[in-house]
Structures are given as C-alpha cells and as structure tokens.
Design a protein around this motif. Structure first.
Motif, mmCIF file in Angstrom:
data_model
loop_
_atom_site.group_PDB
_atom_site.id
_atom_site.type_symbol
_atom_site.label_atom_id
_atom_site.label_comp_id
_atom_site.label_asym_id
_atom_site.label_seq_id
_atom_site.Cartn_x
_atom_site.Cartn_y
_atom_site.Cartn_z
ATOM 1 N N ASN A 24 2.215 -3.689 -4.103
ATOM 2 C CA ASN A 24 1.118 -3.319 -3.212
ATOM 3 C C ASN A 24 0.461 -4.508 -2.526
ATOM 4 O O ASN A 24 0.021 -4.396 -1.388
ATOM 5 C CB ASN A 24 0.053 -2.532 -3.983
ATOM 6 C CG ASN A 24 0.374 -1.050 -4.073
ATOM 7 O OD1 ASN A 24 -0.057 -0.268 -3.245
ATOM 8 N ND2 ASN A 24 1.176 -0.674 -5.064
ATOM 9 N N ALA A 55 2.490 -9.237 -0.001
ATOM 10 C CA ALA A 55 3.230 -9.019 1.247
ATOM 11 C C ALA A 55 4.162 -10.200 1.514
ATOM 12 O O ALA A 55 3.992 -11.277 0.943
ATOM 13 C CB ALA A 55 2.243 -8.847 2.396
ATOM 14 N N ARG A 81 1.669 3.858 -4.245
ATOM 15 C CA ARG A 81 0.503 3.247 -3.598
ATOM 16 C C ARG A 81 -0.778 3.600 -4.355
ATOM 17 O O ARG A 81 -1.034 4.773 -4.636
ATOM 18 C CB ARG A 81 0.351 3.777 -2.173
ATOM 19 C CG ARG A 81 1.505 3.444 -1.277
ATOM 20 C CD ARG A 81 1.196 3.949 0.133
ATOM 21 N NE ARG A 81 2.399 4.436 0.766
ATOM 22 C CZ ARG A 81 2.418 5.256 1.805
ATOM 23 N NH1 ARG A 81 1.289 5.710 2.325
ATOM 24 N NH2 ARG A 81 3.557 5.633 2.320
ATOM 25 N N ARG A 138 -0.052 -2.289 0.581
ATOM 26 C CA ARG A 138 0.991 -2.054 1.578
ATOM 27 C C ARG A 138 1.129 -0.568 1.881
ATOM 28 O O ARG A 138 1.073 0.266 0.980
ATOM 29 C CB ARG A 138 2.325 -2.568 1.042
ATOM 30 C CG ARG A 138 2.766 -3.850 1.680
ATOM 31 C CD ARG A 138 3.952 -4.425 0.954
ATOM 32 N NE ARG A 138 5.162 -3.621 1.157
ATOM 33 C CZ ARG A 138 6.329 -3.947 0.633
ATOM 34 N NH1 ARG A 138 6.455 -5.017 -0.119
ATOM 35 N NH2 ARG A 138 7.384 -3.187 0.860
#
Ligand SMILES: *Cc1c(COP(=O)(O)O)cnc(C)c1O
Length: 359
Positions: A84, A87, A223, A215
């Motif tokens: 999550n 990145a 998520r 994300r």
C-alpha cells in the motif's frame, strides 16, 4: 488449576470466557448464537462499531483514526504495508530487533526499496539499537516491532524520536499492555491472539491520511481504503473473533484501562525477572536488562537437558506454554494481560525451588 504461559494463542480473561459461554446459545435475545447470524445484522454491526469505539477510547484516539478488523494475521500486514505505501521510487526504513521485524523487512524487500536503518542481529537480538540515525524525511514510512515475542526484547512505551516520518509498528505482542502516545503512529497493528482475543482477526489502527495515501491500483481486498470505507465489512469478517476482541476491550476498561494493565504487567514481570536475577546464573536471561520485555520473559538454563527437565516439572505443576520458540529454544514465559499475578507468582516460586534443587 492451569497456569497458562502460552505465547499465542494465549490466555484469555476468565470473565470473558464465562461471558462467551453464557451468551453463546442465544445472543442478546435474538434466538441464535453470534456464530449463526449475518455480519450485516444489526447485532453484528453493533459489535463492530462498539469494538472500534472501545479501542479508540482506550487509546485516546479521535476521528483522525480508524480501526480495521482484518484477516491474514500480522504476517499479512508485513506484505500489505509495503504493497500500500511503498510506491515505485520510494524507500521504506526498517528497524529490526528480532525475528518478526526480520520477517516484515524481508517481505518489504520483495516489493520495493527498503533501507535497514538499524538492526541488533549481531548481538543475537538481545538489546535495542542505540544511536539510530534519523531516517531520510522522504521515506514512505519507518517500521519497527514494539515487542519481539521470540527474543523477549521490548521498546519502552514511549519510543525515541525518529523524526517526522510516518511511524508504523507491529504491536502484536504488547498492544494494550500499557499506555502509550498512540497518535504518534501512522499505523499500528496486532494479531489478536496474543493480547486481544482469539486467533483469526488482526486489528489495524490507521490514521486517515494513510488510508488516502495507499496505492489505488491494488486488488480491492488488499487496500486499507476498502476496509475503512466499508467499516471492515467489505467481505465477511471473522465475526466471532471480533466479538471476543470487543469483550476483551470491555474487560480492559473494567479493570481500569491501560494504566491498570501496565501496573499489573510490571508486577508480574518483576516477579519472574527477580527469580532469574537472584539465581546466581542458574537462569540466564536472553535480553539485556534495559531491553527486557514485560510480555515475554526469555531465559536459558545450563543445558538443553536441564531445560527439558524444567519444562516437564513445570508442566506437572500445572504450568503450560513455557517452551521457547522452536527457532531459539530455551524457556519463554508469556505474561500477557490475561495472565494473572497469581500465575506469575507460582512460576517465580517454582523457578526458585527448581534452582535450589538443581543448582
Ligand atoms: C505472533 C506475531 C506475529 C505473527 O502473527 P500471525 O498472526 O501468526 O501472522 C508477528 N509479529 C509479532 C510481534 C508477533 O508476536
């Protein structure tokens, strides 16, 4: 009478077990057990909402936080956190003080760029790192483990200042064992089966801005935002486990909250550590005194044979769950919230007597 020192799943408060038993056949007059009703029923929705409110009240948290009830254990969080928040192009920082932190770090390494900020592996995870460098202010998050269940090494309730980065902590084995400044954390998580309830649910406390930061190109089930938006009811939650967690939260509140837990936990640990320290080296504690866990007391005897003897005699005297983790051996006494002062006293007395006979 059994004295339960299991590391997890672990002892639960007898009052909670009695209440589960009493309520089981007919949950609050609905004519069915809690195991047999819809997770979308008004009865379960009340359990779910009350559990979130009770937990936030114990932690002194307001609307800027959400509580999520998830599955897959703390081990699933090891993966979901980097999925999550890590990145492409970003870096996450990890501090490792034992086996669980190592596992979290390795999982993150599979998913992105990870910086090992500090580790105590070179001393066999006996201590806490000193002089941890401040992480780069750009890191996606800093992850650590507040209590290493296997080695018996615990950070103090108030962590050092690590700078202004989102702080994420695995609190599986010391969550709600003492008061702490919860709003320092961007995310904290705990598998319930150590200190909170039965196996099957993982409690995640997450700050609202982290929910939005996650994300958006992940499968929905992975998520945090999905769990937050649906009040942990996107799919069928572990109804019975959440129900029991809520009873444990109410039990903690009835006992006087986190400060009452802390006081009793300190007394229990002091009894067992004193039996180690007074033994003239018959028992050798694993953690250095400054890093000793109040939840998992780990120690060794002179030989594996003597440890086997210790475990066998303890078992005969009604004490269970004292074998160290299979990866490290030795002895481990887990003294979670639900373990009574009386059980700690029985163990400490047994240790003194055993040392007298075999020392
Ligand atoms: C037990 C434990 C875990 C693993 O929990 P699972 O629910 O089995 O995934 C992770 N971290 C800590 C600190 C633990 O004590």
């Amino acid at each position: 009478m059994i004295h339960n020192f299991n590391p997890g799943p672990a002892a639960l408060p007898p009052e909670v077990i009695a209440r589960v038993q009493a309520e089981l056949p007919d949950y609050r007059g609905c004519g069915m057990s809690i195991l047999e009703i819809s997770h979308r029923s008004k009865e379960y929705e009340a359990v779910n909402a009350t559990a979130e409110a009770n937990l936030k009240a114990l932690l002194g948290l307001g609307d800027e936080y959400r509580v999520l009830f998830m599955q897959g254990g703390a081990s699933m969080q090891f993966a979901l956190i980097p999925l999550n928040f890590l990145a492409a192009g970003a870096t996450a920082a990890y501090i490792i003080t034992g086996t669980w932190g190592e596992k979290a770090y390795e999982e993150a390494q599979r998913l992105g760029t990870v910086h090992l900020l500090a580790s105590t592996s070179s001393d066999g995870y006996r201590s806490l790192p000193t002089d941890v460098p401040e992480p780069d202010s750009q890191v996606a998050y800093l992850h650590l483990t507040t209590n290493e269940t296997i080695q018996g090494v615990q950070w103090p309730a108030e962590l050092p200042d690590f700078g202004a980065v989102p702080l994420i902590a695995d609190m599986s084995s010391d969550f709600l064992s003492r008061p702490f400044t919860a709003n320092r954390f961007a995310l904290m998580y705990a598998g319930a089966q150590k200190n909170l309830g039965p196996a099957g649910v993982t409690v995640v406390v997450i700050r609202q801005d982290m929910i939005e930061r996650g994300r958006k190109d992940l499968p929905v089930i992975m998520r945090y935002a999905t769990f937050a938006k649906n009040n942990s009811l996107y799919n069928t939650p572990p109804v019975f486990a959440v129900y029991m967690v809520n009873l444990v939260l109410e039990w903690i509140k009835d006992q006087g909250g986190l400060s009452a837990m802390a006081e009793r936990n300190a007394q229990k640990a002091a009894l067992v550590y004193a039996a180690i320290d007074d033994s003239d080296g018959f028992y050798r504690g694993h953690a250095v005194p400054a890093a000793r866990s109040l939840m998992n007391v780990t120690f060794r005897l002179a030989t594996p044979e003597l440890e086997k003897q210790f475990l066998a005699e303890a078992q005969k005297a009604g004490m269970v769950g004292l074998a160290g983790h299979r990866s490290v051996g030795g002895i481990r006494a887990s003294l979670y919230n639900a373990v009574s002062l009386e059980s700690a006293r029985v163990l400490a007395d047994f240790m003194r007597e055993f040392a007298r006979r075999y020392g």
